[in-house]
Scaffold this motif. Structure first.
Motif, PDB file in Angstrom:
ATOM      1  N   THR A  10      -1.303  -7.327  -7.482  1.00  0.00           N
ATOM      2  CA  THR A  10      -0.471  -8.278  -6.758  1.00  0.00           C
ATOM      3  C   THR A  10      -0.025  -9.370  -7.725  1.00  0.00           C
ATOM      4  OG1 THR A  10      -2.320  -9.708  -6.153  1.00  0.00           O
ATOM      5  CG2 THR A  10      -1.831  -7.847  -4.678  1.00  0.00           C
ATOM      6  N   LEU A  11       0.917 -10.201  -7.268  1.00  0.00           N
ATOM      7  CA  LEU A  11       1.370 -11.299  -8.114  1.00  0.00           C
ATOM      8  C   LEU A  11       0.214 -12.225  -8.478  1.00  0.00           C
ATOM      9  CD1 LEU A  11       4.790 -12.299  -6.494  1.00  0.00           C
ATOM     10  CD2 LEU A  11       4.424 -11.114  -8.648  1.00  0.00           C
ATOM     11  N   GLU A  12      -0.641 -12.518  -7.530  1.00  0.00           N
ATOM     12  CA  GLU A  12      -1.749 -13.419  -7.795  1.00  0.00           C
ATOM     13  C   GLU A  12      -2.741 -12.800  -8.778  1.00  0.00           C
ATOM     14  OE1 GLU A  12      -3.582 -16.760  -8.164  1.00  0.00           O
ATOM     15  OE2 GLU A  12      -1.732 -16.528  -7.009  1.00  0.00           O
ATOM     16  N   ARG A  15      -1.300 -13.198 -12.147  1.00  0.00           N
ATOM     17  CA  ARG A  15      -1.552 -14.573 -12.588  1.00  0.00           C
ATOM     18  C   ARG A  15      -2.961 -14.707 -13.163  1.00  0.00           C
ATOM     19  NH1 ARG A  15       2.294 -18.237 -11.041  1.00  0.00           N
ATOM     20  NH2 ARG A  15       3.526 -17.726  -9.185  1.00  0.00           N
ATOM     21  N   ARG A  69      10.193  -9.617 -11.470  1.00  0.00           N
ATOM     22  CA  ARG A  69       9.434 -10.514 -10.593  1.00  0.00           C
ATOM     23  C   ARG A  69       8.020 -10.717 -11.143  1.00  0.00           C
ATOM     24  NH1 ARG A  69       9.549 -11.982  -5.059  1.00  0.00           N
ATOM     25  NH2 ARG A  69       7.490 -12.234  -4.115  1.00  0.00           N
ATOM     26  N   GLU A  70       7.358  -9.626 -11.462  1.00  0.00           N
ATOM     27  CA  GLU A  70       5.994  -9.715 -11.996  1.00  0.00           C
ATOM     28  C   GLU A  70       5.988 -10.271 -13.419  1.00  0.00           C
ATOM     29  OE1 GLU A  70       6.067  -6.975  -8.612  1.00  0.00           O
ATOM     30  OE2 GLU A  70       7.250  -7.046 -10.457  1.00  0.00           O
ATOM     31  N   VAL A  73       6.030 -14.026 -13.623  1.00  0.00           N
ATOM     32  CA  VAL A  73       4.749 -14.683 -13.373  1.00  0.00           C
ATOM     33  C   VAL A  73       3.947 -14.778 -14.670  1.00  0.00           C
ATOM     34  CG1 VAL A  73       2.522 -14.422 -12.206  1.00  0.00           C
ATOM     35  CG2 VAL A  73       4.638 -14.075 -10.936  1.00  0.00           C
ATOM     36  N   SER A 253      11.672 -18.964 -15.527  1.00  0.00           N
ATOM     37  CA  SER A 253      10.259 -18.951 -15.136  1.00  0.00           C
ATOM     38  C   SER A 253       9.397 -19.685 -16.154  1.00  0.00           C
ATOM     39  CB  SER A 253       9.777 -17.502 -14.975  1.00  0.00           C
ATOM     40  OG  SER A 253      10.574 -16.820 -14.027  1.00  0.00           O
ATOM     41  N   TRP A 305      12.580 -16.481  -7.168  1.00  0.00           N
ATOM     42  CA  TRP A 305      12.225 -15.276  -6.430  1.00  0.00           C
ATOM     43  C   TRP A 305      13.460 -14.533  -5.955  1.00  0.00           C
ATOM     44  CZ3 TRP A 305       7.817 -14.382  -8.096  1.00  0.00           C
ATOM     45  CH2 TRP A 305       6.816 -15.343  -8.203  1.00  0.00           C
TER      46      TRP A 305
END
Length: 389
Positions: A10-12, A15, A69-70, A73, A253, A305
């Motif tokens: 996931t994105l988190e 991170r 998107r990823e 991050v 970003s 986003w």
């Protein structure tokens, strides 16, 4: 991590992986690199081993198979942790160009090597001293001789050229025949720097205001195999635009990450610094610029986003990518000034790192595209105003 595991992140979680790598490299690490003009080889090695540089490489070639998107991050978090995403973002969007437009043979040969960190694809050789932003005026030429291309010309602002294994170069393979189509005849090549005659490629480092390894590059009849061409001859500008939209999203970003770094430092110092018997953060003159910067950063993040989702869905995101880059660079620069002002005299002290990040952030007002050129684009292509340049 395995490809199967990385594709489910996931994105988190991305991170957290990024933060775990960045945690090994503190302020003192970057302060010393800045002092010595060193290159972060060890950080890049660790980042690649963690899979951070392979986010946009399709899974079948050993990458995560994810999108911009990823990837956004990853570079955001690197900047929020005090580092620079420039050492990965070029590789990210260039691998995207290769994955979208390269031949099957080229992708099968090179993408797995880059995804694994075995080789580096770090440099994008486009800008020229006399052309600048006007890519149609590129004069570097590539002529065909047998089964080789022979490249001659000069480039400038080619970052990381002395620290790369592969690089991309744009050259004119045919002259402009129709003045209304000045970008026809530009082609894109992927070059293995390790296999060319070093006498035909020389570099000169440009001394800039922060620790960024960028170069003038001179091509003197550099011979490369005909298989180095990406996609079709004469369609390089189309591939360039595809890559630049991704680059602008990644740069935006990075600005968001810088903005959060400045915000975190300003809030911490405003809470801790006591003058006239109370924290300086008690004063509205200190509070309000910080709060306004936070609000602007949150608005820019929403545009990030949107632009990233459009790119990953193969929608035309030129306007969104350009506006993101412009607004994010302005928001982060406002916070850079706010952070500097909050720290007062200590903002100038190297031990606080504010002046270092301040110098590093200033480039985003200029590159990879200036604010004025973004406004030109929006005026003409979004609002329908006459072309102004």
């Amino acid at each position: 991590m395995s490809n199967e595991d990385s594709a489910r992140l996931t994105l988190e979680e991305i991170r957290e992986v990024t933060r775990s790598v960045c945690a090994r490299y503190d302020d003192e690490y970057y302060r010393e690199l800045d002092r010595t003009e060193g290159f972060p080889h060890d950080f890049i090695k660790d980042a690649m081993e963690a899979g951070l540089g392979s986010v946009m490489v399709p899974a079948e070639y050993g990458g995560m198979g994810l999108g911009v998107r990823e990837a956004s991050v990853v570079v955001e978090e690197i900047h929020r942790c005090g580092g620079s995403g420039s050492n990965l973002h070029g590789q990210m969007f260039m691998m995207g160009i290769l994955a979208r437009h390269g031949s099957d043979e080229m992708k099968q040969e090179i993408l797995p090597l880059v995804a694994s960190g075995e080789v580096r694809l770090q440099s994008f050789s486009v800008t020229e001293p006399t052309a600048g932003t006007d890519t149609s005026k590129i004069t570097t030429k590539a002529r065909k001789e047998g089964n080789e291309w022979v490249v001659s010309g000069q480039k400038v602002w080619t970052s990381r050229m002395d620290h790369t294994d592969f690089f991309m170069v744009f050259a004119r393979t045919s002259p402009v025949k129709d003045p209304k189509k000045p970008f026809q005849g530009l082609s894109c090549f992927l070059v293995d720097k390790r296999k060319i005659d070093p006498k035909t490629l020389t570099t000169k480092k440009i001394d800039v205001m922060f620790n960024h390894h960028t170069y003038e590059v001179f091509y003197d009849d550099m011979r490369i195999p005909e298989t180095c061409m990406i996609g079709e001859e004469g369609k390089g500008f189309k591939y360039l635009l595809d890559g630049l939209n991704a680059e602008r999203i990644l740069i935006g970003s990075e600005c968001i990450g810088d903005g959060r770094w400045f915000l975190d430092r300003a809030v911490k110092y405003a809470n801790e610094r006591v003058v006239f018997g109370r924290p300086i953060g008690t004063n509205q003159g200190v509070q309000f610029p910080i709060a306004k910067g936070y609000a602007q950063l949150e608005a820019v993040d929403a545009l990030r986003w949107k632009a990233a989702d459009m790119f990953d869905s193969h929608e035309n995101c030129g306007a969104e990518a350009n506006m993101l880059k412009m607004l994010a660079s302005e928001a982060s620069w406002d916070l850079a000034n706010t952070c500097m002002q909050t720290h007062g005299g200590f903002g100038l002290a190297r031990e606080y790192d504010v002046e270092r990040k301040f110098r590093e952030n200033r480039i985003f007002q200029i590159a990879p595209i200036s604010t004025n050129m973004v406004l030109n684009y929006v005026s003409q292509h979004v609002l329908g105003l006459p072309r102004s340049y």
